[in-house]
Design a protein around this motif. Sequence first.
Motif, PDB file in Angstrom:
ATOM      1  N   LYS A 170       0.869  -1.168   0.000  1.00 60.26           N
ATOM      2  CA  LYS A 170       0.000   0.000   0.000  1.00 60.26           C
ATOM      3  C   LYS A 170       0.908   1.220   0.000  1.00 60.26           C
ATOM      4  CE  LYS A 170      -3.772   2.215   2.605  1.00 60.26           C
ATOM      5  NZ  LYS A 170      -4.624   2.122   3.823  1.00 60.26           N
ATOM      6  N   VAL A 171       0.888   1.978  -1.093  1.00 66.31           N
ATOM      7  CA  VAL A 171       1.805   3.099  -1.242  1.00 66.31           C
ATOM      8  C   VAL A 171       1.033   4.411  -1.267  1.00 66.31           C
ATOM      9  CG1 VAL A 171       1.796   2.776  -3.743  1.00 66.31           C
ATOM     10  CG2 VAL A 171       3.606   4.127  -2.699  1.00 66.31           C
ATOM     11  N   GLU A 172       1.527   5.381  -0.519  1.00 65.85           N
ATOM     12  CA  GLU A 172       0.880   6.688  -0.487  1.00 65.85           C
ATOM     13  C   GLU A 172       1.235   7.459  -1.747  1.00 65.85           C
ATOM     14  OE1 GLU A 172       0.368  10.550   2.527  1.00 65.85           O
ATOM     15  OE2 GLU A 172       1.853   8.992   2.951  1.00 65.85           O
ATOM     16  N   LEU A 173       0.233   8.091  -2.329  1.00 63.35           N
ATOM     17  CA  LEU A 173       0.441   8.905  -3.528  1.00 63.35           C
ATOM     18  C   LEU A 173       0.829  10.319  -3.128  1.00 63.35           C
ATOM     19  CD1 LEU A 173      -2.610   7.668  -5.619  1.00 63.35           C
ATOM     20  CD2 LEU A 173      -0.269   6.784  -5.601  1.00 63.35           C
ATOM     21  N   PRO A 174       1.600  11.020  -3.986  1.00 67.30           N
ATOM     22  CA  PRO A 174       2.018  10.643  -5.338  1.00 67.30           C
ATOM     23  C   PRO A 174       3.161   9.637  -5.312  1.00 67.30           C
ATOM     24  CG  PRO A 174       2.931  12.778  -4.767  1.00 67.30           C
ATOM     25  CD  PRO A 174       2.024  12.404  -3.630  1.00 67.30           C
ATOM     26  N   ALA A 175       3.267   8.867  -6.384  1.00 65.48           N
ATOM     27  CA  ALA A 175       4.279   7.820  -6.440  1.00 65.48           C
ATOM     28  C   ALA A 175       4.688   7.549  -7.877  1.00 65.48           C
ATOM     29  CB  ALA A 175       3.741   6.537  -5.796  1.00 65.48           C
ATOM     30  N   VAL A 176       5.912   7.064  -8.014  1.00 66.01           N
ATOM     31  CA  VAL A 176       6.421   6.560  -9.285  1.00 66.01           C
ATOM     32  C   VAL A 176       6.393   5.042  -9.207  1.00 66.01           C
ATOM     33  CG1 VAL A 176       8.409   6.402 -10.828  1.00 66.01           C
ATOM     34  CG2 VAL A 176       7.900   8.566  -9.680  1.00 66.01           C
ATOM     35  N   LEU A 177       5.767   4.405 -10.191  1.00 64.53           N
ATOM     36  CA  LEU A 177       5.648   2.948 -10.235  1.00 64.53           C
ATOM     37  C   LEU A 177       6.316   2.432 -11.497  1.00 64.53           C
ATOM     38  CD1 LEU A 177       1.872   2.667  -9.212  1.00 64.53           C
ATOM     39  CD2 LEU A 177       3.879   2.746  -7.701  1.00 64.53           C
ATOM     40  N   CYS A 178       7.270   1.525 -11.324  1.00 64.03           N
ATOM     41  CA  CYS A 178       8.020   0.974 -12.460  1.00 64.03           C
ATOM     42  C   CYS A 178       7.474  -0.406 -12.785  1.00 64.03           C
ATOM     43  CB  CYS A 178       9.500   0.902 -12.128  1.00 64.03           C
ATOM     44  SG  CYS A 178      10.230   2.505 -11.714  1.00 64.03           S
ATOM     45  N   MET A 179       6.978  -0.573 -14.023  1.00 59.26           N
ATOM     46  CA  MET A 179       6.218  -1.758 -14.393  1.00 59.26           C
ATOM     47  C   MET A 179       7.072  -2.834 -15.056  1.00 59.26           C
ATOM     48  SD  MET A 179       3.197  -0.858 -13.383  1.00 59.26           S
ATOM     49  CE  MET A 179       2.428  -2.364 -13.976  1.00 59.26           C
ATOM     50  N   LEU A 180       6.830  -4.066 -14.642  1.00 57.61           N
ATOM     51  CA  LEU A 180       7.346  -5.244 -15.330  1.00 57.61           C
ATOM     52  C   LEU A 180       6.318  -5.704 -16.363  1.00 57.61           C
ATOM     53  CD1 LEU A 180       8.769  -7.436 -12.422  1.00 57.61           C
ATOM     54  CD2 LEU A 180      10.097  -6.258 -14.181  1.00 57.61           C
ATOM     55  N   LYS A 181       6.604  -6.806 -17.033  1.00 55.10           N
ATOM     56  CA  LYS A 181       5.610  -7.431 -17.891  1.00 55.10           C
ATOM     57  C   LYS A 181       4.479  -7.935 -17.017  1.00 55.10           C
ATOM     58  CE  LYS A 181       4.927 -11.084 -21.296  1.00 55.10           C
ATOM     59  NZ  LYS A 181       5.546 -12.188 -22.069  1.00 55.10           N
ATOM     60  N   CYS A 182       3.269  -7.565 -17.378  1.00 54.86           N
ATOM     61  CA  CYS A 182       2.096  -7.928 -16.571  1.00 54.86           C
ATOM     62  C   CYS A 182       1.494  -9.248 -17.048  1.00 54.86           C
ATOM     63  CB  CYS A 182       1.048  -6.816 -16.660  1.00 54.86           C
ATOM     64  SG  CYS A 182       1.674  -5.189 -16.164  1.00 54.86           S
ATOM     65  N   ASP A 183       0.521  -9.739 -16.297  1.00 55.97           N
ATOM     66  CA  ASP A 183      -0.168 -10.966 -16.680  1.00 55.97           C
ATOM     67  C   ASP A 183      -1.210 -10.715 -17.763  1.00 55.97           C
ATOM     68  OD1 ASP A 183       1.302 -12.438 -14.856  1.00 55.97           O
ATOM     69  OD2 ASP A 183      -0.131 -12.097 -13.240  1.00 55.97           O
ATOM     70  N   TYR A 184      -1.426  -9.447 -18.114  1.00 53.31           N
ATOM     71  CA  TYR A 184      -2.337  -9.092 -19.194  1.00 53.31           C
ATOM     72  C   TYR A 184      -1.538  -8.421 -20.304  1.00 53.31           C
ATOM     73  CZ  TYR A 184      -2.065  -5.046 -16.039  1.00 53.31           C
ATOM     74  OH  TYR A 184      -1.612  -4.060 -15.195  1.00 53.31           O
ATOM     75  N   GLU A 185      -2.052  -8.535 -21.524  1.00 58.22           N
ATOM     76  CA  GLU A 185      -1.354  -7.980 -22.679  1.00 58.22           C
ATOM     77  C   GLU A 185      -1.837  -6.569 -22.988  1.00 58.22           C
ATOM     78  OE1 GLU A 185       1.248  -9.223 -24.478  1.00 58.22           O
ATOM     79  OE2 GLU A 185       1.282 -10.681 -22.843  1.00 58.22           O
ATOM     80  N   PRO A 186      -0.948  -5.699 -23.485  1.00 55.51           N
ATOM     81  CA  PRO A 186      -1.368  -4.356 -23.887  1.00 55.51           C
ATOM     82  C   PRO A 186      -2.413  -4.417 -25.006  1.00 55.51           C
ATOM     83  CG  PRO A 186       1.024  -4.503 -23.738  1.00 55.51           C
ATOM     84  CD  PRO A 186       0.502  -5.894 -23.628  1.00 55.51           C
ATOM     85  N   ARG A 187      -3.391  -3.529 -24.939  1.00 54.59           N
ATOM     86  CA  ARG A 187      -4.430  -3.489 -25.973  1.00 54.59           C
ATOM     87  C   ARG A 187      -3.876  -2.959 -27.289  1.00 54.59           C
ATOM     88  NH1 ARG A 187      -8.358   0.256 -22.728  1.00 54.59           N
ATOM     89  NH2 ARG A 187      -7.352  -0.996 -21.112  1.00 54.59           N
ATOM     90  N   ARG A 188      -4.583  -3.253 -28.353  1.00 54.79           N
ATOM     91  CA  ARG A 188      -4.222  -2.737 -29.671  1.00 54.79           C
ATOM     92  C   ARG A 188      -5.113  -1.546 -30.007  1.00 54.79           C
ATOM     93  NH1 ARG A 188      -1.007  -6.065 -32.671  1.00 54.79           N
ATOM     94  NH2 ARG A 188      -0.665  -8.180 -31.851  1.00 54.79           N
ATOM     95  N   PRO A 189      -4.572  -0.556 -30.685  1.00 58.51           N
ATOM     96  CA  PRO A 189      -5.396   0.592 -31.068  1.00 58.51           C
ATOM     97  C   PRO A 189      -6.491   0.189 -32.048  1.00 58.51           C
ATOM     98  CG  PRO A 189      -3.048   1.062 -31.300  1.00 58.51           C
ATOM     99  CD  PRO A 189      -3.171  -0.402 -31.084  1.00 58.51           C
TER     100      PRO A 189
END
Length: 259
Positions: A170-189
């Motif tokens: 649980k992180v207090e905002l504001p925050a910088v979050l660095c993302m790994l590959k997620c379990d979901y795929e990025p959407r296509r335009p």
Amino acid sequence: MNIAVCVKQVPDTADIKWTEHNTIQREGVESIINPFDSYALETALRLKDKDSAVKITALTMGPLQAEEIIRRAISMGVNGGFVVSDRKFAGADTVATGRTLATAIKAKIENAEIVLCGQFATDGDTAQTGPTISTNLGYALVTYVKEIEKVENGYAIVKREVEDGVETLKVELPAVLCMLKCDYEPRRPLINGFKLAQNVEIPFYSHEDIGIEPEAVGLKGSPTCVSKAFRPKQKTCGEIFENISADNAVEKILEVLNG
């Protein structure tokens, strides 16, 4: 809630070229969006799907051609974006890059509560830019993030990958979050997204526009010096020895190592 997503064009790994300062040449080189940044974009868009009041701004630092990934981000559903571009930014290391992006966020994005970026960039793999942005903004930092479960009451609940599994923070905002590959795929335009993105004017901001001194950016603002850059030589194929005892295996290994 305002979300800033830092995206980066990275050279196609088959088309990397080097400058005289041993930095990667980006002008005129075929580029793609950094894969981890795609997951940062998708994570932001999922928050927007849950709350229509969320506003997402994508930003990048690079040459004129960098506007291509801002248009792609808009075609996916991002509200807008801009490019931080100036010849004085050339040759920036992670310190100068993080400082420049943080300054741009403060100057051009009002009250960004969450800043998302990829954990790594495939053209550098240092994982330093996100933490540098956090330091310059004075924001909390969470690295190796796999998912943002929810955002409420000034906090974000995130899952991050650790050596022995996944932990929830649980992180207090504001925050910088660095993302790994997620379990979901990025959407296509979608086609309507492409049409919208092509008609949007993408702002370009120089060091003067964001209010940063030229001595703090690019090569001048970079404490890192790359003395040499090269492609590793391709190793020859190994040899497999089958049906060999442990004692004979040791002798064979020593024989191979000694040439």
